[in-house]
Design a protein around this motif. Structure first.
Motif, PDB file in Angstrom:
ATOM      1  N   ASP A 227       0.843  -1.197   0.000  1.00 15.98           N
ATOM      2  CA  ASP A 227       0.000   0.000   0.000  1.00 15.98           C
ATOM      3  C   ASP A 227       0.877   1.246   0.000  1.00 15.98           C
ATOM      4  N   PHE A 228       0.328   2.320  -0.538  1.00 14.69           N
ATOM      5  CA  PHE A 228       1.031   3.605  -0.500  1.00 14.69           C
ATOM      6  C   PHE A 228       1.043   4.144   0.924  1.00 14.69           C
ATOM      7  N   SER A 229       2.079   4.931   1.249  1.00 16.84           N
ATOM      8  CA  SER A 229       2.165   5.552   2.575  1.00 16.84           C
ATOM      9  C   SER A 229       2.575   7.008   2.419  1.00 16.84           C
ATOM     10  N   LYS A 230       2.432   7.749   3.502  1.00 18.46           N
ATOM     11  CA  LYS A 230       2.820   9.168   3.504  1.00 18.46           C
ATOM     12  C   LYS A 230       4.299   9.338   3.134  1.00 18.46           C
ATOM     13  N   ASN A 231       5.109   8.322   3.407  1.00 18.29           N
ATOM     14  CA  ASN A 231       6.537   8.386   3.077  1.00 18.29           C
ATOM     15  C   ASN A 231       6.788   8.429   1.567  1.00 18.29           C
ATOM     16  N   ASP A 232       5.767   8.095   0.763  1.00 13.86           N
ATOM     17  CA  ASP A 232       5.918   8.069  -0.703  1.00 13.86           C
ATOM     18  C   ASP A 232       5.623   9.420  -1.356  1.00 13.86           C
TER      19      ASP A 232
ATOM     20  N   THR B 212      -6.517   8.837  -0.849  1.00 16.53           N
ATOM     21  CA  THR B 212      -7.814   8.552  -1.473  1.00 16.53           C
ATOM     22  C   THR B 212      -7.673   7.748  -2.767  1.00 16.53           C
ATOM     23  N   GLY B 213      -6.988   8.300  -3.749  1.00 20.64           N
ATOM     24  CA  GLY B 213      -6.931   7.710  -5.082  1.00 20.64           C
ATOM     25  C   GLY B 213      -6.398   6.293  -5.108  1.00 20.64           C
ATOM     26  N   SER B 214      -5.345   6.038  -4.344  1.00 24.39           N
ATOM     27  CA  SER B 214      -4.723   4.712  -4.379  1.00 24.39           C
ATOM     28  C   SER B 214      -5.564   3.654  -3.667  1.00 24.39           C
ATOM     29  N   LYS B 215      -6.635   4.082  -2.997  1.00 25.93           N
ATOM     30  CA  LYS B 215      -7.497   3.129  -2.298  1.00 25.93           C
ATOM     31  C   LYS B 215      -8.675   2.679  -3.175  1.00 25.93           C
ATOM     32  N   GLU B 216      -8.771   3.256  -4.386  1.00 26.12           N
ATOM     33  CA  GLU B 216      -9.820   2.863  -5.330  1.00 26.12           C
ATOM     34  C   GLU B 216      -9.262   1.746  -6.209  1.00 26.12           C
ATOM     35  N   GLY B 217     -10.063   0.706  -6.432  1.00 31.07           N
ATOM     36  CA  GLY B 217      -9.567  -0.413  -7.222  1.00 31.07           C
ATOM     37  C   GLY B 217      -8.478  -1.154  -6.460  1.00 31.07           C
ATOM     38  N   LEU B 218      -7.607  -1.804  -7.188  1.00 34.72           N
ATOM     39  CA  LEU B 218      -6.495  -2.540  -6.586  1.00 34.72           C
ATOM     40  C   LEU B 218      -5.214  -1.852  -7.049  1.00 34.72           C
ATOM     41  N   THR B 219      -4.672  -1.006  -6.197  1.00 38.04           N
ATOM     42  CA  THR B 219      -3.492  -0.216  -6.545  1.00 38.04           C
ATOM     43  C   THR B 219      -2.422  -0.426  -5.496  1.00 38.04           C
ATOM     44  N   LYS B 220      -1.201  -0.629  -5.959  1.00 36.57           N
ATOM     45  CA  LYS B 220      -0.085  -0.861  -5.046  1.00 36.57           C
ATOM     46  C   LYS B 220       1.119  -0.018  -5.435  1.00 36.57           C
ATOM     47  N   ALA B 221       1.901   0.321  -4.436  1.00 35.87           N
ATOM     48  CA  ALA B 221       3.213   0.931  -4.656  1.00 35.87           C
ATOM     49  C   ALA B 221       4.174  -0.197  -4.998  1.00 35.87           C
ATOM     50  N   VAL B 222       5.084   0.068  -5.931  1.00 33.90           N
ATOM     51  CA  VAL B 222       6.150  -0.880  -6.245  1.00 33.90           C
ATOM     52  C   VAL B 222       7.348  -0.460  -5.404  1.00 33.90           C
ATOM     53  N   ASP B 223       7.811  -1.377  -4.583  1.00 28.22           N
ATOM     54  CA  ASP B 223       8.881  -1.113  -3.635  1.00 28.22           C
ATOM     55  C   ASP B 223      10.023  -2.080  -3.947  1.00 28.22           C
ATOM     56  N   VAL B 224      11.229  -1.548  -4.080  1.00 28.70           N
ATOM     57  CA  VAL B 224      12.395  -2.390  -4.341  1.00 28.70           C
ATOM     58  C   VAL B 224      13.434  -2.127  -3.266  1.00 28.70           C
ATOM     59  N   ASN B 225      13.807  -3.193  -2.581  1.00 29.73           N
ATOM     60  CA  ASN B 225      14.807  -3.096  -1.523  1.00 29.73           C
ATOM     61  C   ASN B 225      14.477  -1.979  -0.537  1.00 29.73           C
ATOM     62  N   GLY B 226      13.174  -1.833  -0.211  1.00 29.45           N
ATOM     63  CA  GLY B 226      12.732  -0.859   0.781  1.00 29.45           C
ATOM     64  C   GLY B 226      12.522   0.544   0.246  1.00 29.45           C
TER      65      GLY B 226
ATOM     66  N   LYS C  48     -17.398  -6.834 -16.068  1.00 31.85           N
ATOM     67  CA  LYS C  48     -16.916  -6.870 -14.682  1.00 31.85           C
ATOM     68  C   LYS C  48     -15.932  -7.998 -14.378  1.00 31.85           C
ATOM     69  N   ARG C  49     -15.777  -8.970 -15.287  1.00 34.08           N
ATOM     70  CA  ARG C  49     -14.806 -10.041 -15.076  1.00 34.08           C
ATOM     71  C   ARG C  49     -13.519  -9.777 -15.848  1.00 34.08           C
ATOM     72  N   SER C  50     -13.411  -8.558 -16.377  1.00 34.00           N
ATOM     73  CA  SER C  50     -12.252  -8.103 -17.137  1.00 34.00           C
ATOM     74  C   SER C  50     -11.717  -6.856 -16.433  1.00 34.00           C
ATOM     75  N   ALA C  51     -10.403  -6.662 -16.457  1.00 37.28           N
ATOM     76  CA  ALA C  51      -9.832  -5.508 -15.764  1.00 37.28           C
ATOM     77  C   ALA C  51      -8.610  -4.987 -16.513  1.00 37.28           C
ATOM     78  N   GLU C  52      -8.402  -3.671 -16.394  1.00 39.81           N
ATOM     79  CA  GLU C  52      -7.238  -3.037 -17.003  1.00 39.81           C
ATOM     80  C   GLU C  52      -6.094  -2.998 -15.996  1.00 39.81           C
ATOM     81  N   ILE C  53      -4.903  -3.354 -16.449  1.00 42.09           N
ATOM     82  CA  ILE C  53      -3.706  -3.262 -15.616  1.00 42.09           C
ATOM     83  C   ILE C  53      -2.836  -2.130 -16.167  1.00 42.09           C
ATOM     84  N   GLY C  54      -2.283  -1.347 -15.265  1.00 43.87           N
ATOM     85  CA  GLY C  54      -1.394  -0.262 -15.660  1.00 43.87           C
ATOM     86  C   GLY C  54      -0.280  -0.119 -14.641  1.00 43.87           C
ATOM     87  N   TYR C  55       0.840   0.426 -15.072  1.00 45.08           N
ATOM     88  CA  TYR C  55       2.002   0.520 -14.189  1.00 45.08           C
ATOM     89  C   TYR C  55       2.952   1.593 -14.699  1.00 45.08           C
TER      90      TYR C  55
END
Length: 167
Positions: A10-15, A51-65, A81-88
């Protein structure tokens, strides 16, 4: 795959500061949706984290912390509804290291194992060859090319539509 430890979290204030830095880099945003405000402000980043990152399934990409990008999946509605867009996206210094591929594989596996989504798709600007390679490495197939489907920064681009179906 990358030699780095890629975690989706999940995203955090540190991001927030990094979000502002990364999303004000034209090399990062040139292939992203125009929904992302330009220039990208602290207020935009605060809204995204809270707010925004809590809509849908959204994650922060974290590498080595360290936060280096974002990946998300947005389900369709009604008959789709059984189809979804992925973006990164990743910050520029993390390109070409296998990190995006690892993040896409992790998110794809998660979605197919934990939701009722059976089709993930990714629309890619014709000039974004690197993203096409990422999707191909992850088992996504080109379904078609939508000619002049994108109009961004005053030019038309074709949209390449990639998809992967759950087995």
């Amino acid at each position: 795959m990358s030699k780095n430890k890629v975690i989706l979290r999940d995203f955090s204030k540190n991001d927030i500061e990094s979000l502002v830095l990364y999303l004000n880099n034209e090399n990062v945003t040139k292939f992203l949706t125009s929904r992302i405000p330009q220039p990208y402000s602290i207020d935009d980043a605060n809204w995204w984290v809270n707010t925004g990152s809590k809509e849908g399934l959204t994650k922060a990409v974290d590498v080595n912390g360290k936060f280096i990008g974002s990946i998300g999946v947005t389900a369709g509605e009604f008959e789709s509804k059984r189809s979804a867009e992925i973006g990164y996206w990743l910050e520029e210094n993390s390109w070409g290291k296998g990190i995006a591929s690892e993040a896409v594989i992790k998110m794809t596996e998660y979605v197919f194992s934990n939701t009722n989504i059976v089709r993930l798709y990714a629309p890619v600007f014709s000039s974004n060859k690197a993203s096409m390679r990422v999707l191909e490495k992850c088992g996504y197939e080109l379904e078609g090319v939508l000619r002049k489907a994108i109009f961004k920064n005053g030019i038309f681009l074709d949209e390449h539509l990639y998809a992967k179906i759950s087995s």
